[in-house]
Design an enzyme around this catalytic site. Structure first.
Site, PDB file in Angstrom:
ATOM      1  N   GLU A  43       0.825  -1.222   0.000  1.00  0.00           N
ATOM      2  CA  GLU A  43       0.000   0.000   0.000  1.00  0.00           C
ATOM      3  C   GLU A  43       0.855   1.267   0.000  1.00  0.00           C
ATOM      4  OE1 GLU A  43      -3.406  -0.083   2.608  1.00  0.00           O
ATOM      5  OE2 GLU A  43      -3.458   2.089   2.776  1.00  0.00           O
ATOM      6  N   LYS A  73      -7.740  -0.808  11.335  1.00  0.00           N
ATOM      7  CA  LYS A  73      -7.097  -1.250  10.082  1.00  0.00           C
ATOM      8  C   LYS A  73      -5.929  -0.327   9.758  1.00  0.00           C
ATOM      9  CE  LYS A  73      -6.435  -1.632   5.432  1.00  0.00           C
ATOM     10  NZ  LYS A  73      -5.619  -0.745   4.589  1.00  0.00           N
ATOM     11  N   ASP A 120       4.287 -14.286  12.548  1.00  0.00           N
ATOM     12  CA  ASP A 120       2.975 -14.771  12.127  1.00  0.00           C
ATOM     13  C   ASP A 120       1.962 -13.630  12.221  1.00  0.00           C
ATOM     14  OD1 ASP A 120       0.478 -15.951  11.943  1.00  0.00           O
ATOM     15  OD2 ASP A 120       0.993 -17.673  13.188  1.00  0.00           O
ATOM     16  N   HIS A 180      -2.954  10.121  -0.856  1.00  0.00           N
ATOM     17  CA  HIS A 180      -3.038   8.759  -1.360  1.00  0.00           C
ATOM     18  C   HIS A 180      -2.931   8.731  -2.873  1.00  0.00           C
ATOM     19  CE1 HIS A 180      -4.080   5.087   0.842  1.00  0.00           C
ATOM     20  NE2 HIS A 180      -4.193   5.901   1.862  1.00  0.00           N
TER      21      HIS A 180
HETATM   22  C1  MEV Z   1      -6.436   3.060   4.721  1.00  0.00           C
HETATM   23  O1  MEV Z   1      -5.609   1.955   4.381  1.00  0.00           O
HETATM   24  C2  MEV Z   1      -6.428   3.299   6.221  1.00  0.00           C
HETATM   25  C3  MEV Z   1      -7.400   4.391   6.731  1.00  0.00           C
HETATM   26  O2  MEV Z   1      -8.707   4.112   6.263  1.00  0.00           O
HETATM   27  C4  MEV Z   1      -7.338   4.354   8.244  1.00  0.00           C
HETATM   28  C5  MEV Z   1      -8.395   5.223   8.920  1.00  0.00           C
HETATM   29  O3  MEV Z   1      -9.453   5.493   8.337  1.00  0.00           O
HETATM   30  O4  MEV Z   1      -8.156   5.581  10.093  1.00  0.00           O
HETATM   31  C6  MEV Z   1      -7.002   5.744   6.205  1.00  0.00           C
END
Ligand code: MEV
Length: 430
Positions: A86, A270, A286, A384
């Site tokens: 990413e 995430k 792992d 991004h």
């Molecule tokens: C994208 O990989 C991760 C985000 O969605 C995390 C978040 O929203 O806090 C930008």
């Protein structure tokens, strides 16, 4: 090109070519050219080695390995390796680590490296007395468990405690679960713990009068926690037209959303794992085990929530914390078999698994800050998209200097799409 490893004082690492980055590492880390050729993947995992790791091997699969800079963890400069696909994670973690430096970087610690092994005991004629009988045999059972790994015992690890839980309302009625608490020192620990719980099974059957069913490690490693905290001085939070207070309060409001709403918490966490998994993978650990433990921990109070906290201190600075299970090792498993994982551990100069866990959670906290800072201000798409555009340009067939030029044009046109990229390339090449 000499500067202290980790910091970005004189050298903008991202402006160097890949060869220059390796030369920088050779000069600044003391790693040999040979180890660096392993680290870079040039002499990475051979198919022959891979063939001994899993079954039916037909080859290996590469991912980018980047280094996040500027990390100061417990006063030590660290280069943080990340393996992931990413864009923008390595850059934003590095940038947040830089913002953390004026207030001293990250302060991290871990609890003892204690894993939990579970033994399910079913078909118990009288469950309550069976529970007490197992508890009465605690020392005898711990002594048996201690025999499974004399090496670990010598290093100061081994069984620490035995608990018995009564599960009353399951689909099959009541049963017992024995928890063996096992200090695994610098290992991830699955092998030692699984061996120990299997070894205890016959004894537990004869003591309890029941039948031992499952014997397996728990990935909810809530006795093996890693924690980190960071202070970001208010003046470090300036961003475009936003005041520093607006950015700080925006981050705190964004965090409150994740605390209160599982739909948001999943995405928030995430983003934390965006930095954590890449280090877990780079060190040969792992990542499925870490992921499982982290998310189960986030739901430990019955509601899935944020793994971080954000607030302000008396001086108005932004203060963040993170806490999660971190079952990672620096001995055993792929950490010692995968040549790049070995080189990565050398690069990080970690002396034990606790230090590795401390760096991992600090990077997770930095990454969470990056996401919340962007989301609370301009949104994540601009940053991004700039990086995403490079991938789109490559996918469309751009090569060498075409890549940056095409990516810039796609962003400028606000059309980061492969069909448009191909169109531009065709025009250019006419
Ligand atoms: C994208 O990989 C991760 C985000 O969605 C995390 C978040 O929203 O806090 C930008």
């Amino acid at each position: 090109m000499t500067d202290s490893p980790g910091s970005e004082k004189s050298t903008k690492f991202y402006n160097l070519s890949q060869a220059e980055r390796l030369a920088w590492l050779e000069q600044n880390t003391g790693m040999s050219a040979e180890t660096l050729s392993i680290l870079s993947g040039e002499n990475g995992l051979k198919t022959e080695q891979a063939n001994h790791m899993i079954e039916n091997v037909i080859g290996t699969f590469a991912l980018p390995l980047g280094i996040a800079k500027n990390f100061l963890v417990n006063g030590r400069e660290v280069l943080v390796p990340m393996v992931l696909e990413e864009p923008s994670v390595v850059a934003s973690a590095s940038f947040m680590a830089k913002l953390a430096r004026p207030a001293g970087g990250f302060t991290a610690h871990t609890t003892a490296p204690e894993m939990i092994g579970q033994i399910q005991v079913i078909n118990l004629p009288e469950i309550h007395s069976a529970r007490l009988r197992i508890l009465e045999a605690r020392q005898q059972l711990l002594d048996i468990a201690a025999e499974v790994d004399p090496m670990l015992q010598k290093l100061g690890g081994g069984p620490r405690d035995l608990q018995v839980r009564l599960i009353e309302d399951s689909p099959i009625g009541a049963f017992l679960v024995v928890h063996l608490i096992f200090d695994v020192r610098d290992a991830m620990g699955a092998n030692a713990v699984n061996t120990a719980v299997e070894r205890l099974a016959p004894q537990i059957e004869s003591i309890s009068g029941g039948k031992v069913h499952l014997r397996i490690l728990s990935n909810l490693a809530d006795r093996r926690l890693a924690r980190s905290r960071v202070t970001i001085q208010l003046d470090q939070l300036a961003f475009g037209n936003f005041s520093t207070e607006e950015v700080r309060d925006g981050i705190i409001n964004a965090w409150a959303f994740a605390v209160s709403d599982p739909y948001r918490a999943a995405t928030h966490n995430k983003g934390i794992m965006n930095a954590i998994d890449p280090i877990v993978i780079a060190t040969g650990n792992d990542w499925r085990a870490v992921e499982a433990g982290v998310h189960a921990y986030a739901a430990r109070n019955g509601k899935y929530t944020s793994l971080t906290t954000w607030g302000k201190d008396a001086a108005g600075n932004l203060v963040g914390t993170i806490e999660m299970p971190m079952a990672v090792g620096i001995v055993g498993g792929a950490t010692r078999v995968h040549p790049q994982a070995k080189a990565v551990l050398e690069l990080m100069k970690v002396e034990n698994a606790a230090q590795l866990a401390e760096i991992i959670v600090s990077a997770g906290l930095a990454q969470n800050l990056a996401a919340l800072r962007a989301l609370a201000t301009e949104g994540i798409q601009r940053g991004h998209m700039t990086l995403h555009a490079r991938q789109v340009a490559i996918a469309a067939g751009a090569v060498e200097e075409e890549i940056s030029r095409l990516a810039a044009q796609l962003v400028q046109e606000k059309q980061v799409r492969i069909d448009r990229a191909q169109e531009i390339l065709t025009e250019w090449r006419k």
